[in-house]
Design a protein around this motif. Structure first.
Motif, PDB file in Angstrom:
ATOM      1  N   CYS A  52      -2.009   0.620   9.790  1.00 14.04           N
ATOM      2  CA  CYS A  52      -3.643   0.820   9.668  1.00 14.04           C
ATOM      3  C   CYS A  52      -4.059   2.006   9.863  1.00 14.04           C
ATOM      4  O   CYS A  52      -3.482   2.877  10.646  1.00 14.04           O
ATOM      5  CB  CYS A  52      -4.495  -0.196  10.566  1.00 14.04           C
TER       6      CYS A  52
ATOM      7  N   CYS B 241      -2.549  -3.791   7.945  1.00 12.77           N
ATOM      8  CA  CYS B 241      -3.695  -3.365   6.845  1.00 12.77           C
ATOM      9  C   CYS B 241      -2.861  -3.076   5.583  1.00 12.77           C
ATOM     10  O   CYS B 241      -2.349  -2.234   5.303  1.00 12.77           O
ATOM     11  CB  CYS B 241      -4.408  -2.135   7.208  1.00 12.77           C
TER      12      CYS B 241
ATOM     13  N   ASP C   9       0.727  -1.113  -0.032  1.00 14.04           N
ATOM     14  CA  ASP C   9      -0.019  -0.046  -0.040  1.00 14.04           C
ATOM     15  C   ASP C   9       0.827   1.333   0.084  1.00 14.04           C
ATOM     16  O   ASP C   9       0.323   2.592   0.080  1.00 14.04           O
ATOM     17  CB  ASP C   9      -0.980  -0.062   1.177  1.00 14.04           C
TER      18      ASP C   9
ATOM     19  N   ASP D  10      -3.384  -3.605   2.391  1.00 10.62           N
ATOM     20  CA  ASP D  10      -4.005  -2.931   1.470  1.00 10.62           C
ATOM     21  C   ASP D  10      -4.334  -1.607   1.460  1.00 10.62           C
ATOM     22  O   ASP D  10      -5.025  -0.845   0.562  1.00 10.62           O
ATOM     23  CB  ASP D  10      -5.076  -3.767   0.455  1.00 10.62           C
ATOM     24  N   VAL D  11      -4.413  -1.126   2.640  1.00 14.29           N
ATOM     25  CA  VAL D  11      -4.727   0.339   2.891  1.00 14.29           C
ATOM     26  C   VAL D  11      -3.758   1.155   3.734  1.00 14.29           C
ATOM     27  O   VAL D  11      -2.953   0.458   4.771  1.00 14.29           O
ATOM     28  CB  VAL D  11      -5.830   0.127   3.752  1.00 14.29           C
ATOM     29  N   LYS D  12      -3.416   2.287   3.435  1.00 15.86           N
ATOM     30  CA  LYS D  12      -2.510   2.990   4.107  1.00 15.86           C
ATOM     31  C   LYS D  12      -2.691   3.306   5.533  1.00 15.86           C
ATOM     32  O   LYS D  12      -3.970   3.625   5.678  1.00 15.86           O
ATOM     33  CB  LYS D  12      -2.104   4.312   3.138  1.00 15.86           C
TER      34      LYS D  12
END
Length: 468
Positions: free
Chosen positions: A317, A305, A294, A307-309
């Protein structure tokens, strides 16, 4: 058979020269074999071309015994030079003697099996390095010594050539021919040591080299003298077989390419496994070889997390935002009430809210001359509490005012008490004390005329203002 043996020895000596063929690795050498003394009187020849004319006349001029008849011990002293001592023994039964009554007449005579002993010092120079050869070793030598022939003896100055064929690094077949120039030539049989040629043929063995680790490479040339290694690495080992010696290999037990000093790079990301936090998954150097899907600066292996910054402090996360106002709970002073970023996540008090507060405040009723509330005022106060809780980060100032009836000092005290009574009620009903202040101003700030009953009623009031 005896004649065949002599012919064989003569054939060996016919090839020529040498001994003392050693080097800095094996500084010592010993040679032994057969020698032959050429009985042709070299110094008596009238012409130079005649001096060696009988060199190959083994039958008429060469004297030898078919046994080990010489020993040479020598030591390498550097720069292709060596120094040695040769001891030899022979039996002379053929020699050229000049008859004084017939000048120039040199018949071959049998002097009666005279015993021949020689002790000679030899300084030799090897041309093997010059030829860059591993097996062919030509040489030249000079020296001097002492020769005993029967009852005669004489000192000699020597010089000659040699040749050794090396079968291994330490064993060779050596030949040598030496011209011995005598200082005592009486030309009288049994009393004369004439100048002559002496030939040697035998085996040479080099020794004295030290190879501590037993890898076949002498300590002098061994870059790793205490570790068994390979010749191509100057005696150093290559444990992982990657073509890089262990001493130069950053990963000596795991094969790897030269560009990485012998360390592997399993994932091919340009970061060697030993420095790669994720050796089986390609990643950038900034992330120690780990991927960051990410792109939030937190490696996937540490990112909860992927795939999420999200910030590193929150394991990659995003921070929670319970009220959804765009201000993370950790920074939101009102995490459960939607507010604005400018007000740290808390709602901003609008003019409409202030108007509502003061509309309620104007209806607060106190018992006459007191700071206690009339019963019907409590719902109004609860409405004020509800509005203040909508703005949990905002601070408010409660003001008390009176009309001009009565003494001014009494009015000032009453206004202070009434403002404080409102503040205390709000605190008792859930409004934080540090959000509220109160003050009474008595009759000093009227908003209407104190000459009419209506004006006085307006001046008897409580106001709620947004504090700075």
């Amino acid at each position: 058979m005896k004649h065949l043996n002599r012919l064989f020895v003569a054939a060996l000596m016919f090839a020529g020269l040498s001994s003392q063929a050693q080097d800095s690795n094996n500084p010592w050498a010993i040679s032994f074999g057969a020698n032959a003394v050429d009985g042709g009187r070299v110094s008596a020849a009238s012409k130079f071309e005649d001096q060696f004319s009988q060199y190959f006349n083994l039958k008429d001029y060469w004297n030898f015994i078919p046994s080990v008849s010489y020993v040479n011990v020598s030591r390498h002293v550097g720069n292709n030079f060596s120094f040695g001592i040769t001891g030899s023994v022979n039996k002379i039964d053929k020699f050229v003697w000049e008859r004084p009554q017939v000048p120039g007449d040199y018949p071959v005579t049998n002097p009666g099996d005279l015993m021949y002993f020689g002790i000679d010092g030899v300084i030799k120079y090897s041309f093997m390095d010059m030829l860059k050869s591993k097996w062919l070793d030509p040489s030249a030598h000079i020296g001097g010594g002492y020769t005993f022939l029967g009852d005669a003896s004489a000192g000699t100055v020597n010089g000659g050539l040699g040749l050794t064929f090396w079968f291994t690094d330490q064993v060779g077949l050596s030949f040598q021919s030496t011209y011995k120039h005598s200082f005592d030539e009486t030309r009288i049989p049994d009393q004369d040591v004439a100048s002559h040629l002496q030939h040697f043929a035998g085996l040479t063995f080099k020794f004295g080299g030290k190879d501590t680790d037993g890898d076949g490479i002498y300590d002098k040339d061994d870059a790793c003298p205490e570790e068994k290694g390979l010749k191509e690495f100057n005696g150093c080992p290559d444990t992982d077989g990657d073509g890089i010696a262990d001493k130069d290999d950053s990963c000596p037990e795991v094969a790897g390419p030269k560009e990485f000093n012998g360390c592997p790079d399993t994932d091919g990301d340009g970061i060697v496994d030993k420095d790669d936090a994720c050796p089986e998954v390609a990643g950038p150097a900034a992330m120690q070889g780990c991927p960051d899907t990410d792109g939030d600066g937190v490696a996937d292996k540490d990112d909860k997390c992927v795939d999420v910054k999200g910030p590193r402090e929150n394991d990659g996360c995003p921070w929670p935002d319970t009220d959804g106002d765009g201000v993370a709970d950790k920074d939101d002073k009102c995490p459960e009430v939607k507010g604005t970023v400018a007000n740290n996540g808390c709602p901003e008090v609008s003019e409409e809210a202030i108007k509502r507060l003061n509309d309620y405040a104007k209806t607060i009723l106190f018992n006459s001359g007191k700071s206690s509330f009339q019963k019907q005022t409590y719902p109004v106060l609860q409405s004020i509490v509800a509005i203040l809780k909508e703005y949990p980060s905002s601070k408010f100032h409660i003001e008390g005012h009176t009309d001009s009836d009565g003494a001014e000092a009494m009015n000032l005290k009453l206004s202070k008490d009434r403002a404080a009574a409102v503040k205390n009620y709000l605190i008792e009903n859930g409004v934080a004390a540090d959000r509220l202040t109160s003050e009474g101003y008595g009759e000093s700030k009227p908003i209407a005329s104190n000459k009419t009953a209506k004006g006085k009623a307006q001046n008897r009031r409580v106001e709620v203002k947004l504090a700075d």
